[in-house]
Design a protein around this motif. Structure first.
Motif, PDB file in Angstrom:
ATOM      1  N   GLN A  81      -2.715  27.365  15.995  1.00  0.00           N
ATOM      2  CA  GLN A  81      -2.455  26.675  14.743  1.00  0.00           C
ATOM      3  C   GLN A  81      -1.504  27.471  13.862  1.00  0.00           C
ATOM      4  N   ILE A  82      -0.931  26.754  12.902  1.00  0.00           N
ATOM      5  CA  ILE A  82      -0.055  27.332  11.893  1.00  0.00           C
ATOM      6  C   ILE A  82      -0.400  26.667  10.569  1.00  0.00           C
ATOM      7  N   GLN A  83      -0.411  27.447   9.495  1.00  0.00           N
ATOM      8  CA  GLN A  83      -0.756  26.908   8.175  1.00  0.00           C
ATOM      9  C   GLN A  83       0.522  26.558   7.422  1.00  0.00           C
ATOM     10  N   LEU A  84       0.484  25.415   6.752  1.00  0.00           N
ATOM     11  CA  LEU A  84       1.629  24.937   5.976  1.00  0.00           C
ATOM     12  C   LEU A  84       1.163  24.417   4.629  1.00  0.00           C
ATOM     13  N   ARG A  85       2.137  24.204   3.752  1.00  0.00           N
ATOM     14  CA  ARG A  85       1.823  23.535   2.488  1.00  0.00           C
ATOM     15  C   ARG A  85       3.052  22.803   1.992  1.00  0.00           C
ATOM     16  N   ILE A  86       2.778  21.712   1.303  1.00  0.00           N
ATOM     17  CA  ILE A  86       3.839  21.003   0.591  1.00  0.00           C
ATOM     18  C   ILE A  86       3.561  21.163  -0.894  1.00  0.00           C
ATOM     19  N   THR A  87       4.620  21.171  -1.676  1.00  0.00           N
ATOM     20  CA  THR A  87       4.486  21.126  -3.128  1.00  0.00           C
ATOM     21  C   THR A  87       5.239  19.895  -3.608  1.00  0.00           C
ATOM     22  N   TYR A  88       4.680  19.254  -4.629  1.00  0.00           N
ATOM     23  CA  TYR A  88       5.314  18.055  -5.137  1.00  0.00           C
ATOM     24  C   TYR A  88       5.065  17.931  -6.633  1.00  0.00           C
ATOM     25  N   TYR A  89       6.018  17.311  -7.312  1.00  0.00           N
ATOM     26  CA  TYR A  89       5.947  17.092  -8.750  1.00  0.00           C
ATOM     27  C   TYR A  89       5.168  15.817  -9.005  1.00  0.00           C
ATOM     28  N   LYS A  90       4.257  15.882  -9.942  1.00  0.00           N
ATOM     29  CA  LYS A  90       3.466  14.697 -10.260  1.00  0.00           C
ATOM     30  C   LYS A  90       3.077  14.719 -11.730  1.00  0.00           C
TER      31      LYS A  90
ATOM     32  N   ILE B 121       7.256  11.801   0.624  1.00  0.00           N
ATOM     33  CA  ILE B 121       6.200  11.888  -0.381  1.00  0.00           C
ATOM     34  C   ILE B 121       6.873  11.901  -1.750  1.00  0.00           C
ATOM     35  N   GLU B 122       6.422  11.024  -2.630  1.00  0.00           N
ATOM     36  CA  GLU B 122       7.025  10.927  -3.958  1.00  0.00           C
ATOM     37  C   GLU B 122       6.956  12.274  -4.679  1.00  0.00           C
ATOM     38  N   GLY B 123       8.098  12.740  -5.185  1.00  0.00           N
ATOM     39  CA  GLY B 123       8.163  13.974  -5.958  1.00  0.00           C
ATOM     40  C   GLY B 123       8.142  15.253  -5.135  1.00  0.00           C
ATOM     41  N   ILE B 124       8.213  15.143  -3.815  1.00  0.00           N
ATOM     42  CA  ILE B 124       8.107  16.347  -2.978  1.00  0.00           C
ATOM     43  C   ILE B 124       9.235  17.318  -3.300  1.00  0.00           C
ATOM     44  N   GLU B 125       8.868  18.584  -3.373  1.00  0.00           N
ATOM     45  CA  GLU B 125       9.838  19.638  -3.654  1.00  0.00           C
ATOM     46  C   GLU B 125      10.072  20.540  -2.456  1.00  0.00           C
ATOM     47  N   SER B 126       9.013  20.787  -1.657  1.00  0.00           N
ATOM     48  CA  SER B 126       9.199  21.688  -0.521  1.00  0.00           C
ATOM     49  C   SER B 126       8.088  21.525   0.507  1.00  0.00           C
ATOM     50  N   ILE B 127       8.393  22.020   1.695  1.00  0.00           N
ATOM     51  CA  ILE B 127       7.399  22.207   2.745  1.00  0.00           C
ATOM     52  C   ILE B 127       7.655  23.599   3.292  1.00  0.00           C
ATOM     53  N   GLU B 128       6.591  24.363   3.508  1.00  0.00           N
ATOM     54  CA  GLU B 128       6.762  25.731   3.985  1.00  0.00           C
ATOM     55  C   GLU B 128       5.592  26.144   4.857  1.00  0.00           C
ATOM     56  N   CYS B 129       5.866  27.089   5.737  1.00  0.00           N
ATOM     57  CA  CYS B 129       4.816  27.681   6.567  1.00  0.00           C
ATOM     58  C   CYS B 129       4.197  28.834   5.806  1.00  0.00           C
ATOM     59  N   LEU B 130       2.871  28.896   5.802  1.00  0.00           N
ATOM     60  CA  LEU B 130       2.149  29.972   5.126  1.00  0.00           C
ATOM     61  C   LEU B 130       1.700  31.051   6.100  1.00  0.00           C
TER      62      LEU B 130
ATOM     63  N   LYS C 216       0.845  -1.197   0.000  1.00  0.00           N
ATOM     64  CA  LYS C 216       0.000   0.000   0.000  1.00  0.00           C
ATOM     65  C   LYS C 216       0.879   1.246   0.000  1.00  0.00           C
ATOM     66  N   LYS C 217       0.573   2.173  -0.887  1.00  0.00           N
ATOM     67  CA  LYS C 217       1.303   3.427  -0.976  1.00  0.00           C
ATOM     68  C   LYS C 217       0.889   4.325   0.199  1.00  0.00           C
ATOM     69  N   LYS C 218       1.863   4.938   0.842  1.00  0.00           N
ATOM     70  CA  LYS C 218       1.603   5.818   1.977  1.00  0.00           C
ATOM     71  C   LYS C 218       0.870   7.075   1.502  1.00  0.00           C
ATOM     72  N   SER C 219      -0.168   7.467   2.244  1.00  0.00           N
ATOM     73  CA  SER C 219      -0.905   8.680   1.887  1.00  0.00           C
ATOM     74  C   SER C 219      -0.103   9.920   2.266  1.00  0.00           C
ATOM     75  N   ILE C 220      -0.452  11.043   1.663  1.00  0.00           N
ATOM     76  CA  ILE C 220       0.215  12.310   1.959  1.00  0.00           C
ATOM     77  C   ILE C 220       0.048  12.661   3.432  1.00  0.00           C
ATOM     78  N   ILE C 221      -1.153  12.539   3.949  1.00  0.00           N
ATOM     79  CA  ILE C 221      -1.404  12.919   5.346  1.00  0.00           C
ATOM     80  C   ILE C 221      -0.630  12.017   6.301  1.00  0.00           C
ATOM     81  N   GLU C 222      -0.508  10.740   5.969  1.00  0.00           N
ATOM     82  CA  GLU C 222       0.261   9.808   6.799  1.00  0.00           C
ATOM     83  C   GLU C 222       1.740  10.201   6.806  1.00  0.00           C
ATOM     84  N   ALA C 223       2.277  10.547   5.637  1.00  0.00           N
ATOM     85  CA  ALA C 223       3.683  10.956   5.539  1.00  0.00           C
ATOM     86  C   ALA C 223       3.929  12.255   6.314  1.00  0.00           C
TER      87      ALA C 223
END
Length: 141
Positions: free
Chosen positions: A128-137, A103-112, A3-10
């Motif tokens: 709370q703090i807002q974040l985002r990941i960007t990934y190549y797909k 996460i496959e293809g992940i490029e970054s994680i950053e706080c928004l 089973k491929k790991k989900s984004i939220i799990e990673a």
């Protein structure tokens, strides 16, 4: 087939390695009424950039929320805010050094955003703090 790991799990596994977390559970879409953490997706367009060759950069935005002691004691409230300052610095340093969620293809994680008190009560508050990941797909048909 594995089973491929989900984004939220990673993301959850990655955040669990943060040395600044207090003892507390890390939930998903659920925040306990005691000292605890939750990772909660927030709505954004999943596509950030599309390329001509059907590939693209996708994004996944979320908040890290926590339930903290809260009240008139300035020191406690300051400690709550400091945690988010240290957490944001940890994210920034890890991103710079290529230490990213698995996460496959992940490029970054950053706080928004900075960390902030989102909802306060008599003796606890939700921060709370807002974040985002960007990934190549590669885009699917």
């Amino acid at each position: 087939m594995e089973k491929k790991k989900s984004i939220i799990e990673a993301i959850r596994e990655y955040i669990a390695t943060c040395p600044y977390l207090h003892d507390g559970k890390i939930g998903v879409d659920y925040l306990e009424n005691e000292v605890a953490y939750s990772i909660e997706p927030i709505p954004v367009s999943p596509k950030d950039v599309n390329f001509i060759d059907d590939t693209g950069i996708k994004q996944f935005a979320f908040v890290l929320a926590s339930r903290e002691s809260y009240g008139q004691e300035t020191i406690q409230n300051m400690l709550n805010t400091e945690f988010y300052e240290y957490f944001a610095n940890w994210i920034e340093e890890n991103n710079f050094n290529g230490i990213l969620p698995d996460i496959e293809g992940i490029e970054s994680i950053e706080c928004l955003s900075t960390g902030y008190a989102f909802q306060t009560g008599i003796d606890t508050a939700r921060y709370q703090i807002q974040l985002r990941i960007t990934y190549y797909k590669e885009m699917e048909d």
